[in-house]
Design a protein around this motif. Structure first.
Motif, PDB file in Angstrom:
ATOM      1  N   GLU A   1       0.836  -1.197   0.000  1.00  0.00           N
ATOM      2  CA  GLU A   1       0.000   0.000   0.000  1.00  0.00           C
ATOM      3  C   GLU A   1       0.873   1.249   0.000  1.00  0.00           C
ATOM      4  O   GLU A   1       1.958   1.275   0.565  1.00  0.00           O
ATOM      5  CB  GLU A   1      -0.927  -0.009   1.208  1.00  0.00           C
ATOM      6  N   ARG A   2       0.338   2.294  -0.644  1.00  0.00           N
ATOM      7  CA  ARG A   2       1.057   3.555  -0.665  1.00  0.00           C
ATOM      8  C   ARG A   2       0.465   4.497   0.387  1.00  0.00           C
ATOM      9  O   ARG A   2      -0.654   4.332   0.831  1.00  0.00           O
ATOM     10  CB  ARG A   2       0.941   4.223  -2.041  1.00  0.00           C
ATOM     11  N   GLY A   3       1.239   5.503   0.707  1.00  0.00           N
ATOM     12  CA  GLY A   3       0.719   6.559   1.562  1.00  0.00           C
ATOM     13  C   GLY A   3       1.208   6.483   2.995  1.00  0.00           C
ATOM     14  O   GLY A   3       2.159   5.783   3.347  1.00  0.00           O
ATOM     15  N   TRP A   4       0.485   7.222   3.814  1.00  0.00           N
ATOM     16  CA  TRP A   4       0.886   7.439   5.212  1.00  0.00           C
ATOM     17  C   TRP A   4      -0.291   7.132   6.117  1.00  0.00           C
ATOM     18  O   TRP A   4      -1.458   7.290   5.732  1.00  0.00           O
ATOM     19  CB  TRP A   4       1.335   8.891   5.381  1.00  0.00           C
ATOM     20  N   ARG A   5       0.022   6.709   7.330  1.00  0.00           N
ATOM     21  CA  ARG A   5      -1.024   6.358   8.292  1.00  0.00           C
ATOM     22  C   ARG A   5      -0.715   6.999   9.633  1.00  0.00           C
ATOM     23  O   ARG A   5       0.407   6.911  10.138  1.00  0.00           O
ATOM     24  CB  ARG A   5      -1.112   4.846   8.466  1.00  0.00           C
ATOM     25  N   VAL A   6      -1.725   7.671  10.217  1.00  0.00           N
ATOM     26  CA  VAL A   6      -1.639   8.246  11.561  1.00  0.00           C
ATOM     27  C   VAL A   6      -2.743   7.623  12.401  1.00  0.00           C
ATOM     28  O   VAL A   6      -3.933   7.725  12.032  1.00  0.00           O
ATOM     29  CB  VAL A   6      -1.782   9.775  11.536  1.00  0.00           C
ATOM     30  N   HIS A   7      -2.358   6.987  13.502  1.00  0.00           N
ATOM     31  CA  HIS A   7      -3.334   6.294  14.348  1.00  0.00           C
ATOM     32  C   HIS A   7      -3.255   6.877  15.763  1.00  0.00           C
ATOM     33  O   HIS A   7      -2.211   6.818  16.414  1.00  0.00           O
ATOM     34  CB  HIS A   7      -3.038   4.795  14.383  1.00  0.00           C
ATOM     35  N   LEU A   8      -4.366   7.421  16.237  1.00  0.00           N
ATOM     36  CA  LEU A   8      -4.453   8.028  17.574  1.00  0.00           C
ATOM     37  C   LEU A   8      -5.408   7.227  18.430  1.00  0.00           C
ATOM     38  O   LEU A   8      -6.518   6.869  17.973  1.00  0.00           O
ATOM     39  CB  LEU A   8      -4.954   9.479  17.467  1.00  0.00           C
ATOM     40  N   HIS A   9      -4.989   6.970  19.673  1.00  0.00           N
ATOM     41  CA  HIS A   9      -5.888   6.325  20.629  1.00  0.00           C
ATOM     42  C   HIS A   9      -5.788   7.015  21.975  1.00  0.00           C
ATOM     43  O   HIS A   9      -4.688   7.130  22.533  1.00  0.00           O
ATOM     44  CB  HIS A   9      -5.558   4.850  20.808  1.00  0.00           C
ATOM     45  N   LEU A  10      -6.923   7.492  22.468  1.00  0.00           N
ATOM     46  CA  LEU A  10      -6.994   8.086  23.808  1.00  0.00           C
ATOM     47  C   LEU A  10      -7.771   7.125  24.696  1.00  0.00           C
ATOM     48  O   LEU A  10      -8.913   6.776  24.373  1.00  0.00           O
ATOM     49  CB  LEU A  10      -7.692   9.452  23.767  1.00  0.00           C
ATOM     50  N   PRO A  11      -7.193   6.675  25.809  1.00  0.00           N
ATOM     51  CA  PRO A  11      -7.882   5.694  26.651  1.00  0.00           C
ATOM     52  C   PRO A  11      -9.030   6.329  27.432  1.00  0.00           C
ATOM     53  O   PRO A  11      -9.292   7.519  27.357  1.00  0.00           O
ATOM     54  CB  PRO A  11      -6.769   5.211  27.594  1.00  0.00           C
ATOM     55  N   GLU A  12      -9.705   5.465  28.212  1.00  0.00           N
ATOM     56  CA  GLU A  12     -10.783   5.947  29.053  1.00  0.00           C
ATOM     57  C   GLU A  12     -10.242   6.960  30.065  1.00  0.00           C
ATOM     58  O   GLU A  12      -9.088   6.873  30.481  1.00  0.00           O
ATOM     59  CB  GLU A  12     -11.439   4.784  29.798  1.00  0.00           C
ATOM     60  N   GLU A  13     -11.107   7.891  30.465  1.00  0.00           N
ATOM     61  CA  GLU A  13     -10.673   8.919  31.404  1.00  0.00           C
ATOM     62  C   GLU A  13     -10.264   8.314  32.739  1.00  0.00           C
ATOM     63  O   GLU A  13      -9.320   8.758  33.374  1.00  0.00           O
ATOM     64  CB  GLU A  13     -11.792   9.938  31.603  1.00  0.00           C
ATOM     65  N   SER A  14     -10.951   7.301  33.193  1.00  0.00           N
ATOM     66  CA  SER A  14     -10.624   6.676  34.488  1.00  0.00           C
ATOM     67  C   SER A  14      -9.372   5.837  34.413  1.00  0.00           C
ATOM     68  O   SER A  14      -8.780   5.500  35.432  1.00  0.00           O
ATOM     69  CB  SER A  14     -11.787   5.810  34.950  1.00  0.00           C
ATOM     70  N   ALA A  15      -8.891   5.522  33.214  1.00  0.00           N
ATOM     71  CA  ALA A  15      -7.718   4.668  33.055  1.00  0.00           C
ATOM     72  C   ALA A  15      -6.424   5.441  33.047  1.00  0.00           C
ATOM     73  O   ALA A  15      -5.344   4.898  33.028  1.00  0.00           O
ATOM     74  CB  ALA A  15      -7.819   3.858  31.758  1.00  0.00           C
ATOM     75  N   GLN A  16      -6.490   6.810  33.113  1.00  0.00           N
ATOM     76  CA  GLN A  16      -5.299   7.624  33.055  1.00  0.00           C
ATOM     77  C   GLN A  16      -4.613   7.641  34.419  1.00  0.00           C
ATOM     78  O   GLN A  16      -5.241   7.618  35.425  1.00  0.00           O
ATOM     79  CB  GLN A  16      -5.649   9.050  32.621  1.00  0.00           C
TER      80      GLN A  16
END
Length: 419
Positions: free
Chosen positions: A404-419
């Motif tokens: 595959e060509r191109g670029w990938r940006v993957h963001l994950h923000l966890p649950e607020e209580s898990a911080q």
């Protein structure tokens, strides 16, 4: 005059006097710290004068056990008790050792001069400045001449000579320890205040650095994205001008709209740096949220980048998390506009989970190179990672797997209580 008025008047007259005395005391202490010899000379001169008055006036004969001592001896003893006080603060125990022979002669001859009481002033400074165990030696050195007086020139019982001396030593030691405790406590408070002031300055510098970093991220996101959109619109308008003047006019209109939006966002950001306080009724435009994502995508599409979006779940996020997701998507699309090349497309997948967790994936089909990172002088990826780290999230950015060509940006923000 009623009692309340009288009390206030008394407070007005008493408080300035107290402040005046405090200022005078502080000035005297400051002068003494700068010129300690001046105070030592004055105090020593006072006690020398008092001892000489006792000698010339003959008052020593009233308490002497032997009043037939020669005048030269009484003069020498008077000076021996008083002159060493000049060094009482710098070398208190040495002064006491210098006075002890004088005290022994004073007791052996039965002169029993009242100037011997000046030893208590030395004891005070020993308690104030030296280790506590030195007080035991001081007590022995002062009591020994009294024992000599009791043995050689008895007058009444022994306890009538020794007990008053021991009580006087105890009072001098108590006063010295009290002053020393007060001084140490004051120094501890001053040191604590100094440390707190240093910590406050450090926290202020850290806060300023964090604020500068935040402003740098915001300015990068605002300027970088809008300039990329303007560049795409300008390139498209240039090619459309020869074939379709209407399309060129639309591109120019979109450039003007984007420029005004960028200027408006920059003004709101720079208002934070203004020193003067804003009036209470001033209204500030809020930071962008996910509801502004449609306008962002419209601008990107107008710049020539087709974007497709897919959303799963309900977008119920706090404003801070919404801003992070918005800025990461904005930066990813900006990089595609810059580096994707002609014919690139982009896809956004948003997945909202329970308790504030969210996942955003931005992929493109461009064939451009790697977006600049921190080592290349860019702020894009660094800014995205900093925003993600604020909420304990993870960010992955890199080329899509072959073929595959191109670029990938993957963001994950966890649950607020898990911080």
């Amino acid at each position: 005059m009623d009692p309340v008025t009288a009390e206030r008047a008394a407070a007005r007259t008493t408080e300035p006097l107290t402040e005046y005395l405090q200022r005078v005391t502080q000035r005297v202490r400051a002068f003494d710290q700068r010129h300690p010899l001046v105070w030592d000379l004055h105090l020593t001169g006072f006690w020398v004068t008092a001892a000489l008055i006792d000698y010339y006036g003959g008052g020593w004969r009233n308490v002497a056990r032997n009043s037939h001592n020669p005048d030269w001896l009484i003069l020498a003893l008077s000076l021996g008790f008083s002159v060493p006080l000049l060094w009482r603060r710098s070398r208190p125990f040495g002064v006491l050792l210098a006075i002890v022979p004088v005290a022994l002669v004073n007791s052996w001859t039965g002169a029993v001069l009242q100037a011997a009481l000046l030893q208590l002033l030395v004891v005070f400074h020993i308690a104030l400045r030296l280790r506590p165990r030195m007080l035991w030696w001081a007590t022995v050195l002062i009591t020994a001449p009294v024992v000599v007086t009791t043995v050689r020139h008895p007058k009444g019982t022994a306890d009538q000579d020794i007990v008053p001396v021991l009580m006087s030593i105890a009072v001098a030691v108590a006063i010295g320890i009290t002053v020393r405790t007060r001084r140490d406590y004051t120094e501890a408070l001053e040191e604590r205040a100094r440390r707190l002031e240093i910590e406050r300055d450090q926290q202020a510098r850290l806060a300023a650095a964090a604020e500068r970093a935040r402003i740098a991220r915001e300015m990068h996101d605002i300027i970088g994205h809008n300039l990329s959109v303007i560049t795409g619109l300008a390139d498209g308008g240039k090619y459309a001008a020869a074939k379709s003047p209407e399309r060129a006019a639309q591109a120019l209109h979109a450039i003007g709209t984007t420029s005004r939006q960028a200027l408006g966002e920059l003004r709101r950001l720079l208002d934070v740096l203004r020193e003067e306080e804003k009036p209470d009724h001033a209204e500030l435009t809020p930071q962008p949220t996910l509801t502004d994502l449609d306008q962002l995508l419209a601008n990107v599409r107008a710049a020539g980048l087709p974007v497709r979006t897919t959303t799963h779940g309900n977008p119920t996020l706090p404003p801070g998390r919404q801003l992070t997701v918005y800025r990461v998507i904005q930066e990813a699309l900006t990089n595609t506009l810059k580096h994707g090349g002609p014919g690139a497309t982009a896809e956004i997948v948003l997945s909202y989970e329970d308790k504030g967790a969210v996942t955003a994936t931005v992929t493109d089909t461009g064939n451009g190179g790697r977006p600049p990172g921190p080592g290349d002088g860019g702020r894009g990826l660094a800014g995205m990672r900093e925003r993600t780290a604020l909420y304990g999230g993870t960010l992955e950015a890199g080329p899509r797997p072959h073929p595959e060509r191109g670029w990938r940006v993957h963001l994950h923000l966890p649950e607020e209580s898990a911080q």
